[in-house]
Scaffold this active site. Structure first.
Site, PDB file in Angstrom:
ATOM      1  N   GLU A 122       1.038  -1.453  -0.005  1.00 20.26           N
ATOM      2  CA  GLU A 122      -0.053  -0.032  -0.148  1.00 20.26           C
ATOM      3  C   GLU A 122       0.745   1.247  -0.117  1.00 20.26           C
ATOM      4  OE1 GLU A 122      -0.430  -2.719   2.233  1.00 20.26           O
ATOM      5  OE2 GLU A 122      -2.628  -2.872   2.670  1.00 20.26           O
ATOM      6  N   THR A 135      17.266  -3.138  10.184  1.00 23.69           N
ATOM      7  CA  THR A 135      17.235  -1.634   9.650  1.00 23.69           C
ATOM      8  C   THR A 135      18.158  -1.501   8.346  1.00 23.69           C
ATOM      9  OG1 THR A 135      17.112  -0.685  12.023  1.00 23.69           O
ATOM     10  CG2 THR A 135      18.042   0.650  10.261  1.00 23.69           C
ATOM     11  N   GLN A 136      19.068  -2.293   8.184  1.00 20.68           N
ATOM     12  CA  GLN A 136      19.563  -2.378   6.954  1.00 20.68           C
ATOM     13  C   GLN A 136      18.693  -2.821   5.918  1.00 20.68           C
ATOM     14  OE1 GLN A 136      23.189  -4.610   7.092  1.00 20.68           O
ATOM     15  NE2 GLN A 136      23.751  -4.129   9.168  1.00 20.68           N
ATOM     16  N   LYS A 143      28.432   1.651  12.394  1.00 24.40           N
ATOM     17  CA  LYS A 143      27.922   0.386  11.770  1.00 24.40           C
ATOM     18  C   LYS A 143      26.776   0.781  10.653  1.00 24.40           C
ATOM     19  CE  LYS A 143      26.943  -4.520  11.964  1.00 24.40           C
ATOM     20  NZ  LYS A 143      26.657  -5.609  12.814  1.00 24.40           N
ATOM     21  N   CYS A 154     -20.412  13.607  25.032  1.00 25.13           N
ATOM     22  CA  CYS A 154     -21.193  13.093  24.012  1.00 25.13           C
ATOM     23  C   CYS A 154     -22.115  12.129  24.497  1.00 25.13           C
ATOM     24  CB  CYS A 154     -20.156  12.812  22.965  1.00 25.13           C
ATOM     25  SG  CYS A 154     -21.079  12.975  21.238  1.00 25.13           S
ATOM     26  N   LEU A 155     -21.883  10.575  23.957  1.00 25.23           N
ATOM     27  CA  LEU A 155     -22.824   9.918  24.509  1.00 25.23           C
ATOM     28  C   LEU A 155     -23.041   9.837  26.145  1.00 25.23           C
ATOM     29  CD1 LEU A 155     -24.882   7.531  23.297  1.00 25.23           C
ATOM     30  CD2 LEU A 155     -22.816   5.834  23.870  1.00 25.23           C
ATOM     31  N   HIS A 173     -16.958  17.680  22.291  1.00 28.46           N
ATOM     32  CA  HIS A 173     -15.818  16.704  22.653  1.00 28.46           C
ATOM     33  C   HIS A 173     -14.447  17.524  23.113  1.00 28.46           C
ATOM     34  CE1 HIS A 173     -16.779  12.849  21.091  1.00 28.46           C
ATOM     35  NE2 HIS A 173     -17.801  13.615  20.499  1.00 28.46           N
ATOM     36  N   GLU A 192     -12.124  16.950  25.060  1.00 31.12           N
ATOM     37  CA  GLU A 192     -10.641  16.270  25.074  1.00 31.12           C
ATOM     38  C   GLU A 192      -9.945  16.505  23.649  1.00 31.12           C
ATOM     39  OE1 GLU A 192     -13.652  14.980  24.300  1.00 31.12           O
ATOM     40  OE2 GLU A 192     -13.424  13.174  23.032  1.00 31.12           O
TER      41      GLU A 192
HETATM   42  N1  GLN Z   1     -23.796   7.892  19.395  1.00 28.17           N
HETATM   43  C1  GLN Z   1     -24.362   9.339  19.558  1.00 28.17           C
HETATM   44  C2  GLN Z   1     -24.325  10.260  18.619  1.00 28.17           C
HETATM   45  O1  GLN Z   1     -24.244   9.795  17.696  1.00 28.17           O
HETATM   46  C3  GLN Z   1     -22.781   9.880  20.650  1.00 28.17           C
HETATM   47  C4  GLN Z   1     -21.744   9.892  19.575  1.00 28.17           C
HETATM   48  C5  GLN Z   1     -20.559  10.252  20.484  1.00 28.17           C
HETATM   49  O2  GLN Z   1     -20.409   9.857  21.599  1.00 28.17           O
HETATM   50  N2  GLN Z   1     -19.271  10.927  19.645  1.00 28.17           N
HETATM   51  O3  GLN Z   1     -25.129  11.185  18.736  1.00 28.17           O
END
Ligand code: GLN
Length: 551
Positions: A166, A208-209, A240, A398-399, A524, A526
Site C-alpha cells: 500500500e 534496519t539495513q 555500523k 457526547c454519548l 468533545h 478532549e
Molecule cells: N452515538 C451518539 C450520537 O451519534 C454519540 C456520539 C459520540 O459519543 N461521539 O449522537
C-alpha cells in the site's frame, strides 16, 4: 519575524513555499512516527519556525470516520469537521496549533479524487494510471499545505511500514517530489527499530539495513535514521548503521524508550535532531529552542504532590487508543493541578453484570465516554445513577452526556421507558433523538454534525464558572441530540441545560445544581486540550475530584 526566506528559488521558473520533511517507518508498525514527527516539529517551532504536519494513510477507507475504534483507535475531529487519524491529535497537542482536512489523506480519498476527475473528463483520452495520475494527486495533496498556511516547514508522515504494498505510490510520489524540489528542500527521516536480543545481550542492526534497502529500491536514500531502542546505542553501532545505510554518523539518532511521549522532544533535542535537520535543509535561525513552558509542564507532570483515581466508563476499553485524547487531556489537566491522575478503565458491559457499587465506590471521579450503539449503554446509566446519588464528580462526553439525560429522565422524572432513539427507536419517551437534519441522511463518513460550533453558556452556571466566559466553541461528532420537547420538564426536575447553540437552540451542556460536580457535554472537550492549553473542563474536573478526595 525569524530570518527564514519564505520563498526559495529552485529554478528559473519554480518557487517553493516551504521545505519538506518526510517521515517513513521501517521494520515494524507502532514505532511512534507521529510522536517523532510531532517532537521534531515542536523543536523547530520552538526556534521560531512555522511548522505543520500531515499524515498520509495507506488504507482504502476515504477517511477513518467509518472505522471501528478497535481497528484504528480514536477518530480525531478537526475544527473544520474532518474525521482524521489520531496522530493529528498528537500534532495539535504538541504544537498547540489547529490542523484541518488538509492535514490527513488516505489512499481511498486519493483514488476517489482521481476517479471523480476521470468521470468529469479531466483526463479525457488518457489511460489513468498509478504513475502519473495517482502519484500526481498525492504530490498535489502534499503541496496543498504550502498555499493554506505560511509554513517554513511541512512535515509529512507516511503511514504504514516501508515494504508494504500500500505504501508504494506514496514512496514514488516522495521520490518524484524530492527530485523536483531538490534535496536541500526535501529531507527523509526513516524511523526504525533496533531490536535487543536478550539471550545474546546485543542490539541488532540487520532489520534496519533491510528496511533501508527497501527504501533504496523505491529510489529513496534516507538522510537521517531515527532508531527506536530499549538500550542506548553505542558508538560502534552508530558507525555500523551509518556505514551500511549510507548516512553520516551524526545522522544516526537514538530514540530510546521514554517514560512519557512528552519526553521525546527533549530526547530529540539532546540528540540534536533539530540542528541536523536545519543544517541539511540549509535553514538558518538565530534562535535556540525556547522550551521553558514545555519543561515546566514536564516538571509538574513528573513531580505530582497528590493523586486522584478517575473511572473511565466506556466500551472500547480494551484499546487505550480508542480514548487517546481523553487520556492525554487528563495528563495535561493533571500536570496543571500537580496531581497524578490514575485513569481506571471500567467496561460499561461489566457494570451491567457485576453491579456498580463495588467498582465505583473508591473513585474520586467518573467520566462516561463517547460512543455509538446500544451495547454497554445500560451500564453507563447504572454508573451515572451511582455517581449522581453518591455525589461523585461526573463528566459525561457526547454519548456520556446523552446517557445522563436518559438516566435522569428514567430515575428522577419517572419516565421508565425514556431512552435515546439510537438505543431504542420505538421508545415512548425519546429524550435523546436523531437531529432533524440527520433524518434523511443514509450515507456514512463525514455525515454527522462535525467540527466546531459556538455554544452559549448560561450566566452563573457551573459551565460558565469553568470556562470563565459566556461564548465558547467546541468540536462535535454526533447524530443524536437532546430532544427539546422534554427541556422544560427535565429542567424543572433539576437537570439544567446550561449551554446551547445560539442559532439552533441545540442543548450542548447539561448540569445538576444539587451536586458538587455533575456536567455533561454534547461536544468533545478532549480534542482541544494541549500541553500549552489544558482544557478547563478537565482542569475543573480534577479539582472537583481532589476536593471529593479531601472530603
Ligand atoms: N452515538 C451518539 C450520537 O451519534 C454519540 C456520539 C459520540 O459519543 N461521539 O449522537
Amino acid at each position: 519575524m525569524h530570518p527564514v526566506t519564505r520563498k526559495i528559488k529552485v529554478s528559473f521558473y519554480q518557487y517553493i513555499m516551504a521545505k519538506h520533511i518526510f517521515v517513513t517507518g521501517g521494520v515494524t508498525s507502532s514505532l511512534g512516527k507521529g510522536i517523532i514527527a510531532a517532537s521534531l516539529a515542536k523543536l523547530l517551532q520552538s526556534r521560531g519556525l512555522s511548522v505543520t504536519i500531515q499524515k498520509l494513510d495507506p488504507y482504502i477507507n476515504v477517511d477513518p470516520g467509518t472505522l471501528n475504534p478497535y481497528e484504528h483507535g480514536e477518530c480525531y475531529v478537526t475544527e473544520d469537521g474532518a474525521e482524521t487519524d489520531l496522530d493529528l491529535g498528537h500534532y495539535e497537542r504538541f504544537l498547540n496549533t489547529f490542523t484541518s482536512q488538509a492535514n490527513n489523506i488516505t489512499t481511498g480519498r486519493i483514488y476517489l479524487n482521481v476517479i471523480e476527475k476521470e468521470r468529469t473528463g479531466v483526463y479525457l483520452g488518457k489511460t489513468v494510471q498509478v504513475i502519473p495520475h495517482i502519484t500526481d494527486e498525492i504530490k498535489q495533496h502534499i503541496k496543498q499545505l504550502e498555499s493554506i498556511g505560511n509554513y517554513d516547514i511541512i512535515i509529512t508522515e507516511i503511514g504504514g511500514t516501508v515494504g508494504d504494498i500500500e505504501s508504494l505510490p506514496y514512496l514514488e510520489a516522495l521520490r518524484q517530489l524530492r527530485r523536483e524540489v531538490g534535496k536541500e528542500n526535501c529531507l527523509v527521516i526513516h524511523l526504525t527499530l533496533i531490536p535487543y536480543l536478550s539471550a545474546a545481550q546485543e542490539l541488532k542492526t540487520k532489520p534496519t539495513q533491510h528496511s533501508v534497502k527497501e527504501l533504496l529500491q523505491a529510489g529513496i536514500q534516507p538522510d537521517i535514521l531515527v532508531c527506536r531502542t530499549e538500550h542506548a546505542l553505542p558508538k560502534e553501532l552508530r558507525e555500523k548503521l551509518a556505514l551500511f545505510c549510507n548516512v553520516d554518523e551524526k545522522s544516526v539518532i537514538e530514540a530510546i524508550d521514554a517514560d512519557t511521549i512528552y519526553d521525546v522532544p527533549l530526547l530529540m533535542l539532546k540528540e540534536k535532531l533539530d540542528k541536523i535537520v536545519l543544517k541539511k535543509l540549509n535553514i538558518k535561525t538565530k534562535n535556540e529552542p525556547d522550551l521553558d513552558h514545555w519543561k515546566a509542564f514536564l516538571g509538574k507532570l513528573k513531580n505530582p504532590t497528590r493523586e486522584v483515581h478517575i473511572g473511565l466508563v466506556g466500551k472500547y476499553n480494551e484499546l487505550q487508543d480508542a480514548y487517546k485524547s481523553i487520556y492525554e487531556a487528563f495528563i495535561h489537566a493533571g500536570a496543571m493541578n500537580e496531581c497524578k491522575v490514575h485513569v481506571l478503565p471500567i467496561h460499561s458491559e461489566a457494570l451491567e453484570q457485576d453491579g456498580v457499587g463495588n467498582k465505583l465506590n473508591n473513585l474520586d471521579g467518573v467520566l462516561v465516554a463517547p460512543g455509538f450503539g446500544a451495547r454497554g449503554f445500560a451500564g453507563k446509566l447504572e454508573a451515572i445513577r451511582y455517581v449522581r446519588e453518591n455525589k461523585i464528580p461526573f463528566l459525561g462526553i457526547c454519548l456520556g452526556m446523552q446517557s445522563a439525560v436518559v438516566e435522569y429522565s428514567k430515575n428522577v422524572l419517572h419516565l421508565p421507558d425514556a431512552n435515546s432513539t439510537e438505543v431504542n427507536p420505538d421508545t415512548a419517551d425519546p429524550v435523546i433523538d436523531l437531529m432533524p437534519d440527520q433524518q434523511a441522511i443514509t450515507t456514512k463518513g463525514g455525515t454527522m454534525r462535525l467540527g466546531s460550533y459556538v455554544c452559549k453558556l448560561a450566566k452563573g452556571s457551573l459551565a460558565h464558572k469553568i470556562y470563565g466566559q459566556i461564548e465558547i466553541t467546541e468540536r462535535h461528532r454526533h447524530r443524536y441530540e437532546f430532544n427539546n420537547d422534554y427541556l422544560e420538564r427535565i429542567e424543572a426536575a433539576g437537570l439544567v441545560a446550561s449551554g446551547k447553540n445560539p442559532e439552533t437552540g441545540l442543548v450542548e451542556v447539561v448540569e445538576l445544581r444539587e451536586h458538587p460536580f455533575f456536567i455533561g457535554v454534547q461536544f468533545h472537550p478532549e480534542l482541544k486540550s494541549t500541553v500549552e492549553n489544558p482544557h478547563p473542563l478537565f482542569i475543573s474536573f480534577i479539582k472537583a475530584a481532589l476536593q471529593k478526595k479531601q472530603a
